[in-house]
Design an enzyme around this catalytic site. Structure first.
Site, PDB file in Angstrom:
ATOM      1  N   ILE A 196       7.181 -32.943  38.609  1.00  0.00           N
ATOM      2  CA  ILE A 196       5.881 -32.282  38.742  1.00  0.00           C
ATOM      3  C   ILE A 196       5.179 -32.098  37.405  1.00  0.00           C
ATOM      4  CG2 ILE A 196       6.513 -31.052  40.845  1.00  0.00           C
ATOM      5  CD1 ILE A 196       7.136 -28.613  39.133  1.00  0.00           C
ATOM      6  N   GLY A 197       5.831 -32.412  36.297  1.00  0.00           N
ATOM      7  CA  GLY A 197       5.182 -32.232  35.001  1.00  0.00           C
ATOM      8  C   GLY A 197       5.995 -32.810  33.866  1.00  0.00           C
ATOM      9  N   CYS A 203      10.559 -32.309  30.772  1.00  0.00           N
ATOM     10  CA  CYS A 203      10.149 -32.777  32.097  1.00  0.00           C
ATOM     11  C   CYS A 203      10.545 -31.720  33.131  1.00  0.00           C
ATOM     12  CB  CYS A 203      10.815 -34.106  32.441  1.00  0.00           C
ATOM     13  SG  CYS A 203      10.320 -35.455  31.353  1.00  0.00           S
ATOM     14  N   VAL A 204       9.636 -31.428  34.036  1.00  0.00           N
ATOM     15  CA  VAL A 204       9.869 -30.387  35.033  1.00  0.00           C
ATOM     16  C   VAL A 204       9.960 -31.037  36.413  1.00  0.00           C
ATOM     17  CG1 VAL A 204       9.038 -28.230  36.020  1.00  0.00           C
ATOM     18  CG2 VAL A 204       8.582 -28.753  33.623  1.00  0.00           C
ATOM     19  N   LYS A 217      13.715 -27.620  34.441  1.00  0.00           N
ATOM     20  CA  LYS A 217      13.122 -28.250  33.251  1.00  0.00           C
ATOM     21  C   LYS A 217      14.215 -28.876  32.393  1.00  0.00           C
ATOM     22  CE  LYS A 217      11.357 -25.702  29.899  1.00  0.00           C
ATOM     23  NZ  LYS A 217      10.402 -24.859  29.170  1.00  0.00           N
ATOM     24  N   ASP A 308       1.733 -19.864  22.037  1.00  0.00           N
ATOM     25  CA  ASP A 308       1.135 -21.062  22.645  1.00  0.00           C
ATOM     26  C   ASP A 308       0.489 -20.677  23.969  1.00  0.00           C
ATOM     27  OD1 ASP A 308       0.359 -23.669  22.985  1.00  0.00           O
ATOM     28  OD2 ASP A 308       2.310 -24.360  23.724  1.00  0.00           O
TER      29      ASP A 308
END
Length: 536
Positions: A196-197, A203-204, A217, A308
């Site tokens: 998904i990301g 990377c998730v 993750k 962030d």
């Protein structure tokens, strides 16, 4: 004279003379002589045989009739047996129905007795109510005692919350460890469809562990993994920070709770044709982000700085509750002399003083929060958003920049948010407001003021409105039914008030409170009508 003919012999009509009689006789093959020398004898024999045949046929018919009658008799006997069996069953059923009827009669008698008993108890209850109504003084004393007991219970609850927090802090070093095979099963061996990301942090993947949807993750590097684990160990739990479930040291993976609405950046851009966020939800998100930052900055002895803070690091739950993500990780990317990844997307949210001095402080998060406030207010990209909003504010054209897709945003509130956002994005830290001051402004904007002189316990803690259908949850607090159900259906199993785990999801109607609210509203309406009549 009778003459034998070959059965296979054929002849014409001319060969048959007048008076000729042709007869065929069946005989054994071994017999070569004629049995009947004359037609007369043959016909007489045939006549005799016909009478005997008739007798035989008659006898056969009688035999068939007898057999038919015998079959009918057997069938009748079987039917009679069946009828007897059905009769016996019917008798048994009648007896059973009679027994049931007697039982029903007994139950009716018992019900009548119970009804009489209930009437008697109701009469006693009415008498007790009348007695209580006549004891107003005693009732007031009991109410005061109940208030004192409630205050004591609240004090005990606060102590319990503090004790739980202390236990959590003591056990913060304990993190659930998952096997790599478990993560493989959860993500179907990290199938691309589950991905998904993909960010600079890792990377998730979306996975299912123990029938629970989670986000997994895979960190980009071992140093990132160790840094994130260290931050999570030092951090804490908060309603507006993504819940950390566990980790897998074999592959440097971390497991978080699953938030189905994705990140705030996608929601602002209406990615995948999702509906735009309403102004109510946007102000609520600002409040929740501010609340989470206050929590992080309150850490002792050194405040935790997100570093962030961007919309892509703010995740949205099913109930549109926002939670911070990837906090405390930016120090690995923001080393002096290094070029951090995704610099273009980071730069609009980065504290200008950090770019010159090189250190992050809580006021660095305040700057990032200011940019997010302006984005939620206008829906515009972050680049040069400060300049555009400041110019619109000075020229009194702010209403032209407010995002129309958010609905009818109250202009007074929008103007206050714009002013707050501009103060947060000042170039120098000394000109920015402290986060506590930001919280004071945001809390006043989000919280809906209750009706004048309205009792505080009439207000839903979630909606901040007078409740219509109050329901008591297992945490002991009462909420509006729709609000608390939406909270629970969104996947949250913690109290909206204390953030402690709810013992169960049972909701109990608070009928006494509902009656009090209805009486209050009726009295308010009557008072308003009376005032209107006086004015007329």
């Amino acid at each position: 004279m009778c003459e034998a003919l070959d059965i296979h012999h054929t002849f014409t009509v001319n060969q048959i003379e007048n008076g000729d009689i042709i007869c065929f006789q069946k005989r054994p093959k071994s017999c070569n002589q004629h049995l009947y020398p004359s037609v007369k004898l043959f016909l007489e024999h045939v006549h005799k045989l016909t009478k005997e045949g008739r007798k035989i046929c008659a006898l056969e018919e009688e035999i068939v009739e007898f057999r038919r009658l015998s079959d009918l008799n057997i069938a009748a006997n079987l039917e009679c047996t069946q009828l007897r069996h059905e009769r016996d069953n019917a008798i048994l059923q009648v007896d059973e129905f009679r027994g049931q009827n007697d039982l029903v009669r007994l139950q009716i008698e018992e019900a009548k007795k119970e009804c009489d008993q209930l009437r008697h108890e109701l009469d006693n209850a009415m008498r007790q109510i009348d007695a209580l109504l006549n004891q107003n003084t005693v009732g007031r004393i009991q109410i005061e005692e109940a208030k004192m007991e409630c205050s004591q219970l609240k004090h005990e609850r606060d102590n319990a919350v503090r004790q739980v927090d202390e236990l959590w802090d003591r056990n913060s070093q304990f993190i659930l460890e998952f096997r790599f095979t478990c993560l493989e099963q959860a993500t179907e061996h990290f199938k691309d469809l589950c991905k998904i990301g993909d960010t600079e942090y890792g990377c998730v993947y979306k996975g299912i562990i123990n029938n629970t949807t989670v986000a997994i993750k895979l960190s980009k590097s071992e140093s990132l993994f160790q840094q994130e684990v260290s931050v999570l160990r030092q951090g804490g739990r908060h309603a507006n920070i993504v819940t950390f479930v566990g980790m897998c040291s074999e592959v440097s993976a971390l497991v978080y709770e699953w938030l189905p609405k994705g990140n705030l950046e996608d929601r602002i851009l209406c990615a995948d044709d999702t509906p735009p966020l309403s102004w109510h939800i946007r102000t609520q998100i600002i409040r929740e982000v501010c609340c989470a930052l206050l929590f992080l900055h309150s850490h002792k002895p050194n405040a935790s700085v997100h570093g962030d803070l961007r919309p892509c690091n703010i995740l949205i739950g099913a109930d549109y509750r926002s939670k911070l993500y990837n906090f405390g990780m930016s120090t690995l990317f923001l080393q002096p002399g290094s070029c951090p990844p995704n610099l273009t997307s980071r730069l609009p949210y980065t504290d200008p003083e950090f770019l010159t001095i090189g250190d992050l402080t809580p006021l660095s998060d305040v700057y990032s929060l200011g940019v997010i406030i302006l984005r939620l207010l206008t829906g515009m990209p972050p680049l040069a958003i400060t300049k555009k909003v400041r110019e619109a504010f000075r020229s009194d054209n702010l209403h032209l920049l407010i995002d129309k897709s958010a609905g009818d945003w109250p202009y007074t509130q929008a103007k206050q948010l714009a002013l707050l956002g501009l103060r947060c994005v000042e170039m120098t830290r000394e000109k920015r407001p402290d986060l506590t001051e930001v919280w004071t402004v945001v809390e006043a904007l989000v919280r809906k003021p209750p009706a004048p002189s309205c009792p505080a316990h009439f207000i839903c803690p979630i909606l901040q409105e007078i409740m219509n259908d109050p329901q008591m949850a297992s945490d002991g607090f009462t909420y509006e039914a729709e609000a608390i159900r939406r909270w629970l259906d969104g996947g949250s199993n913690r109290s909206p008030m204390t953030n402690l785990a709810l013992p169960n999801r049972v909701l109990i109607p608070n009928r006494a409170l509902r009656s009090s609210i209805q009486e209050y509203l009726q009295a308010s309406v009557a008072k308003a009508v009376s005032s209107l009549n006086l004015n007329l």
